[in-house]
Scaffold this motif. Sequence first.
Motif, mmCIF file in Angstrom:
data_model
loop_
_atom_site.group_PDB
_atom_site.id
_atom_site.type_symbol
_atom_site.label_atom_id
_atom_site.label_comp_id
_atom_site.label_asym_id
_atom_site.label_seq_id
_atom_site.Cartn_x
_atom_site.Cartn_y
_atom_site.Cartn_z
ATOM 1 N N LEU A 18 49.392 25.274 34.753
ATOM 2 C CA LEU A 18 49.195 25.862 36.078
ATOM 3 C C LEU A 18 47.768 25.607 36.510
ATOM 4 O O LEU A 18 46.878 25.475 35.654
ATOM 5 C CB LEU A 18 49.440 27.375 36.065
ATOM 6 C CG LEU A 18 50.859 27.915 36.065
ATOM 7 C CD1 LEU A 18 50.829 29.435 35.919
ATOM 8 C CD2 LEU A 18 51.608 27.511 37.322
ATOM 9 N N ARG A 19 47.549 25.552 37.804
ATOM 10 C CA ARG A 19 46.191 25.489 38.326
ATOM 11 C C ARG A 19 45.982 26.652 39.277
ATOM 12 O O ARG A 19 46.687 26.788 40.283
ATOM 13 C CB ARG A 19 45.904 24.174 39.051
ATOM 14 C CG ARG A 19 44.431 24.041 39.418
ATOM 15 C CD ARG A 19 44.064 22.708 40.035
ATOM 16 N NE ARG A 19 44.360 22.666 41.457
ATOM 17 C CZ ARG A 19 43.726 21.870 42.312
ATOM 18 N NH1 ARG A 19 42.760 21.064 41.884
ATOM 19 N NH2 ARG A 19 44.070 21.862 43.586
ATOM 20 N N LEU A 20 45.009 27.467 38.945
ATOM 21 C CA LEU A 20 44.638 28.584 39.806
ATOM 22 C C LEU A 20 43.525 28.153 40.754
ATOM 23 O O LEU A 20 42.688 27.328 40.404
ATOM 24 C CB LEU A 20 44.156 29.763 38.972
ATOM 25 C CG LEU A 20 45.095 30.276 37.887
ATOM 26 C CD1 LEU A 20 44.484 31.509 37.218
ATOM 27 C CD2 LEU A 20 46.468 30.588 38.439
ATOM 28 N N SER A 21 43.543 28.742 41.933
ATOM 29 C CA SER A 21 42.491 28.510 42.923
ATOM 30 C C SER A 21 41.937 29.832 43.394
ATOM 31 O O SER A 21 42.617 30.862 43.350
ATOM 32 C CB SER A 21 43.033 27.728 44.120
ATOM 33 O OG SER A 21 43.523 26.467 43.745
ATOM 34 N N CYS A 22 40.708 29.783 43.855
ATOM 35 C CA CYS A 22 40.052 30.985 44.371
ATOM 36 C C CYS A 22 39.146 30.582 45.519
ATOM 37 O O CYS A 22 38.305 29.697 45.361
ATOM 38 C CB CYS A 22 39.249 31.657 43.268
ATOM 39 S SG CYS A 22 38.169 32.987 43.831
ATOM 40 N N THR A 23 39.336 31.212 46.651
ATOM 41 C CA THR A 23 38.462 30.970 47.785
ATOM 42 C C THR A 23 37.715 32.254 48.118
ATOM 43 O O THR A 23 38.172 33.357 47.787
ATOM 44 C CB THR A 23 39.252 30.511 49.010
ATOM 45 O OG1 THR A 23 40.209 31.524 49.348
ATOM 46 C CG2 THR A 23 39.980 29.208 48.739
ATOM 47 N N SER A 24 36.584 32.096 48.757
ATOM 48 C CA SER A 24 35.818 33.284 49.119
ATOM 49 C C SER A 24 35.181 33.099 50.482
ATOM 50 O O SER A 24 34.988 31.975 50.957
ATOM 51 C CB SER A 24 34.750 33.584 48.075
ATOM 52 O OG SER A 24 33.723 32.611 48.143
ATOM 53 N N SER A 25 34.830 34.208 51.099
ATOM 54 C CA SER A 25 34.122 34.213 52.365
ATOM 55 C C SER A 25 33.175 35.397 52.377
ATOM 56 O O SER A 25 33.341 36.353 51.617
ATOM 57 C CB SER A 25 35.107 34.297 53.538
ATOM 58 O OG SER A 25 35.854 35.489 53.463
ATOM 59 N N GLY A 26 32.163 35.281 53.229
ATOM 60 C CA GLY A 26 31.233 36.395 53.364
ATOM 61 C C GLY A 26 30.087 36.402 52.382
ATOM 62 O O GLY A 26 29.319 37.372 52.333
#
Length: 122
Positions: A18-26
């Motif tokens: 599996l490949r997990l992703s994580c995005t962020s803002s702020g």
Amino acid sequence: QVQVVESGGGLVQAGGSLRLSCTSSGLPFDQYNLGWFRQAPGKEREGVSLISSGCANTRYAASVKCRFTISRDNARKTLYLQMNSLNPEDTAMYYCAAGRSWGLSPQYFDHWGQGTQVTVSS
């Protein structure tokens, strides 16, 4: 307001990937160290892997070394965790976190996502 959002979890058979992703803002993404943590039912949250703000340094828990690979794309403000050779012991909620300090422990991280569930069947 800081937001951290994980994705990519799911159900996979033992030996799968599996490949997990994580995005962020702020937050200034490229100035933060990023980490993946996981928590199984009835267990404490544990560090899985870290990557420094400029990608120069990474760190892995012994249990995932040589199976998991952490990476980040600062231009896309995205963190990844490639997980190979998964086994049932990897089943947990996986969390992405951002922090200014360095260490494979939750205490070093300030901003957390809600998590994405990874379930590995035998």
